[in-house]
Design a protein around this motif. Sequence first.
Motif, PDB file in Angstrom:
ATOM      1  N   SER A 133       0.837  -1.198   0.000  1.00 14.75           N
ATOM      2  CA  SER A 133       0.000   0.000   0.000  1.00 14.75           C
ATOM      3  C   SER A 133       0.871   1.248   0.000  1.00 14.75           C
ATOM      4  O   SER A 133       2.096   1.166   0.100  1.00 14.75           O
ATOM      5  CB  SER A 133      -0.909  -0.021   1.244  1.00 14.75           C
ATOM      6  OG  SER A 133      -1.751   1.102   1.291  1.00 14.75           O
ATOM      7  N   GLY A 134       0.236   2.397  -0.100  1.00 14.67           N
ATOM      8  CA  GLY A 134       0.969   3.658  -0.029  1.00 14.67           C
ATOM      9  C   GLY A 134       1.938   3.869  -1.175  1.00 14.67           C
ATOM     10  O   GLY A 134       2.912   4.610  -1.048  1.00 14.67           O
ATOM     11  N   VAL A 135       1.678   3.217  -2.311  1.00 13.44           N
ATOM     12  CA  VAL A 135       2.578   3.339  -3.462  1.00 13.44           C
ATOM     13  C   VAL A 135       2.312   4.678  -4.158  1.00 13.44           C
ATOM     14  O   VAL A 135       1.217   4.921  -4.669  1.00 13.44           O
ATOM     15  CB  VAL A 135       2.364   2.186  -4.466  1.00 13.44           C
ATOM     16  CG1 VAL A 135       3.345   2.303  -5.627  1.00 13.44           C
ATOM     17  CG2 VAL A 135       2.507   0.833  -3.768  1.00 13.44           C
ATOM     18  N   CYS A 136       3.289   5.546  -4.155  1.00 13.70           N
ATOM     19  CA  CYS A 136       3.086   6.849  -4.783  1.00 13.70           C
ATOM     20  C   CYS A 136       4.414   7.471  -5.205  1.00 13.70           C
ATOM     21  O   CYS A 136       5.468   7.167  -4.625  1.00 13.70           O
ATOM     22  CB  CYS A 136       2.328   7.802  -3.857  1.00 13.70           C
ATOM     23  SG  CYS A 136       3.103   8.066  -2.248  1.00 13.70           S
ATOM     24  N   THR A 137       4.333   8.318  -6.199  1.00 14.42           N
ATOM     25  CA  THR A 137       5.491   9.048  -6.714  1.00 14.42           C
ATOM     26  C   THR A 137       5.103  10.501  -6.878  1.00 14.42           C
ATOM     27  O   THR A 137       3.991  10.808  -7.334  1.00 14.42           O
ATOM     28  CB  THR A 137       5.933   8.489  -8.090  1.00 14.42           C
ATOM     29  OG1 THR A 137       6.220   7.098  -7.956  1.00 14.42           O
ATOM     30  CG2 THR A 137       7.155   9.219  -8.609  1.00 14.42           C
ATOM     31  N   HIS A 138       5.970  11.408  -6.503  1.00 10.65           N
ATOM     32  CA  HIS A 138       5.685  12.819  -6.710  1.00 10.65           C
ATOM     33  C   HIS A 138       5.548  13.079  -8.211  1.00 10.65           C
ATOM     34  O   HIS A 138       6.342  12.561  -9.008  1.00 10.65           O
ATOM     35  CB  HIS A 138       6.808  13.689  -6.130  1.00 10.65           C
ATOM     36  CG  HIS A 138       6.449  15.134  -6.042  1.00 10.65           C
ATOM     37  ND1 HIS A 138       6.441  15.966  -7.140  1.00 10.65           N
ATOM     38  CD2 HIS A 138       6.052  15.893  -4.984  1.00 10.65           C
ATOM     39  CE1 HIS A 138       6.073  17.182  -6.775  1.00 10.65           C
ATOM     40  NE2 HIS A 138       5.827  17.163  -5.460  1.00 10.65           N
ATOM     41  N   PRO A 139       4.541  13.864  -8.627  1.00 13.11           N
ATOM     42  CA  PRO A 139       4.314  14.112 -10.057  1.00 13.11           C
ATOM     43  C   PRO A 139       5.548  14.617 -10.798  1.00 13.11           C
ATOM     44  O   PRO A 139       5.721  14.322 -11.991  1.00 13.11           O
ATOM     45  CB  PRO A 139       3.194  15.156 -10.068  1.00 13.11           C
ATOM     46  CG  PRO A 139       2.476  14.952  -8.773  1.00 13.11           C
ATOM     47  CD  PRO A 139       3.515  14.527  -7.782  1.00 13.11           C
ATOM     48  N   ASP A 140       6.411  15.355 -10.122  1.00 15.41           N
ATOM     49  CA  ASP A 140       7.611  15.882 -10.784  1.00 15.41           C
ATOM     50  C   ASP A 140       8.593  14.776 -11.173  1.00 15.41           C
ATOM     51  O   ASP A 140       9.508  15.016 -11.971  1.00 15.41           O
ATOM     52  CB  ASP A 140       8.332  16.882  -9.862  1.00 15.41           C
ATOM     53  CG  ASP A 140       7.527  18.148  -9.647  1.00 15.41           C
ATOM     54  OD1 ASP A 140       6.523  18.351 -10.362  1.00 15.41           O
ATOM     55  OD2 ASP A 140       7.889  18.927  -8.744  1.00 15.41           O
ATOM     56  N   ALA A 184       7.491  11.434 -11.978  1.00 13.88           N
ATOM     57  CA  ALA A 184       6.751  10.312 -12.573  1.00 13.88           C
ATOM     58  C   ALA A 184       7.457   9.813 -13.832  1.00 13.88           C
ATOM     59  O   ALA A 184       8.215  10.540 -14.473  1.00 13.88           O
ATOM     60  CB  ALA A 184       5.326  10.748 -12.907  1.00 13.88           C
ATOM     61  N   GLY A 185       7.195   8.564 -14.177  1.00 16.01           N
ATOM     62  CA  GLY A 185       7.730   7.997 -15.408  1.00 16.01           C
ATOM     63  C   GLY A 185       9.143   7.454 -15.304  1.00 16.01           C
ATOM     64  O   GLY A 185       9.742   7.094 -16.315  1.00 16.01           O
ATOM     65  N   ARG A 186       9.679   7.358 -14.106  1.00 14.80           N
ATOM     66  CA  ARG A 186      11.046   6.868 -13.930  1.00 14.80           C
ATOM     67  C   ARG A 186      11.096   5.436 -13.401  1.00 14.80           C
ATOM     68  O   ARG A 186      12.161   4.926 -13.080  1.00 14.80           O
ATOM     69  CB  ARG A 186      11.815   7.798 -12.985  1.00 14.80           C
ATOM     70  CG  ARG A 186      11.867   9.243 -13.472  1.00 14.80           C
ATOM     71  CD  ARG A 186      12.769  10.087 -12.596  1.00 14.80           C
ATOM     72  NE  ARG A 186      12.760  11.488 -13.004  1.00 14.80           N
ATOM     73  CZ  ARG A 186      13.576  12.423 -12.518  1.00 14.80           C
ATOM     74  NH1 ARG A 186      14.481  12.080 -11.591  1.00 14.80           N
ATOM     75  NH2 ARG A 186      13.504  13.668 -12.921  1.00 14.80           N
ATOM     76  N   VAL A 218      -6.535  -1.216  -5.377  1.00 17.35           N
ATOM     77  CA  VAL A 218      -6.419  -0.030  -6.215  1.00 17.35           C
ATOM     78  C   VAL A 218      -7.815   0.410  -6.631  1.00 17.35           C
ATOM     79  O   VAL A 218      -8.700  -0.424  -6.857  1.00 17.35           O
ATOM     80  CB  VAL A 218      -5.532  -0.306  -7.461  1.00 17.35           C
ATOM     81  CG1 VAL A 218      -6.145  -1.383  -8.340  1.00 17.35           C
ATOM     82  CG2 VAL A 218      -5.280   0.954  -8.254  1.00 17.35           C
ATOM     83  N   SER A 219      -8.025   1.702  -6.698  1.00 16.13           N
ATOM     84  CA  SER A 219      -9.315   2.225  -7.117  1.00 16.13           C
ATOM     85  C   SER A 219      -9.621   1.801  -8.547  1.00 16.13           C
ATOM     86  O   SER A 219      -8.742   1.768  -9.403  1.00 16.13           O
ATOM     87  CB  SER A 219      -9.311   3.755  -7.023  1.00 16.13           C
ATOM     88  OG  SER A 219     -10.456   4.304  -7.652  1.00 16.13           O
ATOM     89  N   GLU A 220     -10.876   1.451  -8.813  1.00 14.64           N
ATOM     90  CA  GLU A 220     -11.270   1.063 -10.165  1.00 14.64           C
ATOM     91  C   GLU A 220     -10.939   2.148 -11.180  1.00 14.64           C
ATOM     92  O   GLU A 220     -10.607   1.869 -12.327  1.00 14.64           O
ATOM     93  CB  GLU A 220     -12.770   0.751 -10.225  1.00 14.64           C
ATOM     94  CG  GLU A 220     -13.130  -0.652  -9.847  1.00 14.64           C
ATOM     95  CD  GLU A 220     -14.543  -1.028 -10.227  1.00 14.64           C
ATOM     96  OE1 GLU A 220     -14.862  -2.226 -10.233  1.00 14.64           O
ATOM     97  OE2 GLU A 220     -15.354  -0.119 -10.534  1.00 14.64           O
ATOM     98  N   GLY A 221     -11.032   3.403 -10.750  1.00 17.49           N
ATOM     99  CA  GLY A 221     -10.801   4.498 -11.673  1.00 17.49           C
ATOM    100  C   GLY A 221      -9.349   4.899 -11.862  1.00 17.49           C
ATOM    101  O   GLY A 221      -9.044   5.768 -12.685  1.00 17.49           O
ATOM    102  N   ASN A 222      -8.436   4.270 -11.123  1.00 14.70           N
ATOM    103  CA  ASN A 222      -7.017   4.632 -11.214  1.00 14.70           C
ATOM    104  C   ASN A 222      -6.368   3.824 -12.336  1.00 14.70           C
ATOM    105  O   ASN A 222      -5.688   2.825 -12.110  1.00 14.70           O
ATOM    106  CB  ASN A 222      -6.318   4.363  -9.875  1.00 14.70           C
ATOM    107  CG  ASN A 222      -4.926   4.960  -9.817  1.00 14.70           C
ATOM    108  OD1 ASN A 222      -4.321   5.281 -10.844  1.00 14.70           O
ATOM    109  ND2 ASN A 222      -4.398   5.101  -8.615  1.00 14.70           N
ATOM    110  N   VAL A 245      -3.888   4.470 -14.366  1.00 15.41           N
ATOM    111  CA  VAL A 245      -2.422   4.461 -14.411  1.00 15.41           C
ATOM    112  C   VAL A 245      -1.869   3.356 -13.517  1.00 15.41           C
ATOM    113  O   VAL A 245      -1.019   2.555 -13.921  1.00 15.41           O
ATOM    114  CB  VAL A 245      -1.850   5.829 -13.996  1.00 15.41           C
ATOM    115  CG1 VAL A 245      -0.329   5.763 -13.889  1.00 15.41           C
ATOM    116  CG2 VAL A 245      -2.265   6.902 -14.998  1.00 15.41           C
ATOM    117  N   ALA A 246      -2.362   3.293 -12.273  1.00 19.63           N
ATOM    118  CA  ALA A 246      -1.894   2.270 -11.346  1.00 19.63           C
ATOM    119  C   ALA A 246      -2.302   0.877 -11.819  1.00 19.63           C
ATOM    120  O   ALA A 246      -1.528  -0.083 -11.704  1.00 19.63           O
ATOM    121  CB  ALA A 246      -2.451   2.535  -9.948  1.00 19.63           C
TER     122      ALA A 246
END
Length: 246
Positions: free
Chosen positions: A172-179, A181-183, A208-212, A214-215
Amino acid sequence: TTRGSAIDQYLQMHTAALDNPVRSALSGPHRSIACRLHVLKWYAPSIAPFVAVPAVDVQPDLEAAFRSGLGRQAYFVGQCPASLPESWRVASRSNILQLFPTGEIPEGSEDAGTVLGEIDRRAMRELTQIAFPDFFRERTAELGVYLGVYADDRLIAMAGERMALPGLQEISGVCTHPDFAGRGLARRLTRALWGRQHRRGVGSFLHVSEGNTVARKLYASMGFVVRASLPMCKVERVAAGPAAPP
């Protein structure tokens, strides 16, 4: 094939537990930190915003739970009660997907990121406020291992562990700062946790949310498949209205 068969067998045996993951966690590995009132169980709001009932036809005594420490807002996952006390209402409804890995166990990936500790808590909160402000709380990181990537003094990506079921640990808590992303940072950290969990002898799963989209694409590319779509409802306490006329 053997691995896939083992996963399928596990999922079949634990269908009921997986369909109500919050209650399963609070009745199992997390029972020592569970808050409870009759059949209602929840995490302290400083840890996670989740509350659980055993079935949808159980009306939870949220008002009494609120007096016992439940937050003004909380989330039911999997089993959303059909009725609530008058002082509470459903604020939103959505669906989340429960995913399990079917691909190869990642090897040699445990060095991805660094283990985050108490000194990193402020940076973790700042990062998660961008991605999912409702769900990562002051003490969420106490639930497991969290890995992060820094750029200079800035935490730019993280992933960790939250719910624990018998033999399973949620990523859980998987996230990347938008600046940044893509790395591939989220992929690396997710694989690192997956590998760590395998070496501990526990299986991995995530939500994961159904609407996400990208994830969802990221996890699908890593071999995660959907086991189920679970309803999630956010409930909140409302001010008592005027008394009804006699």
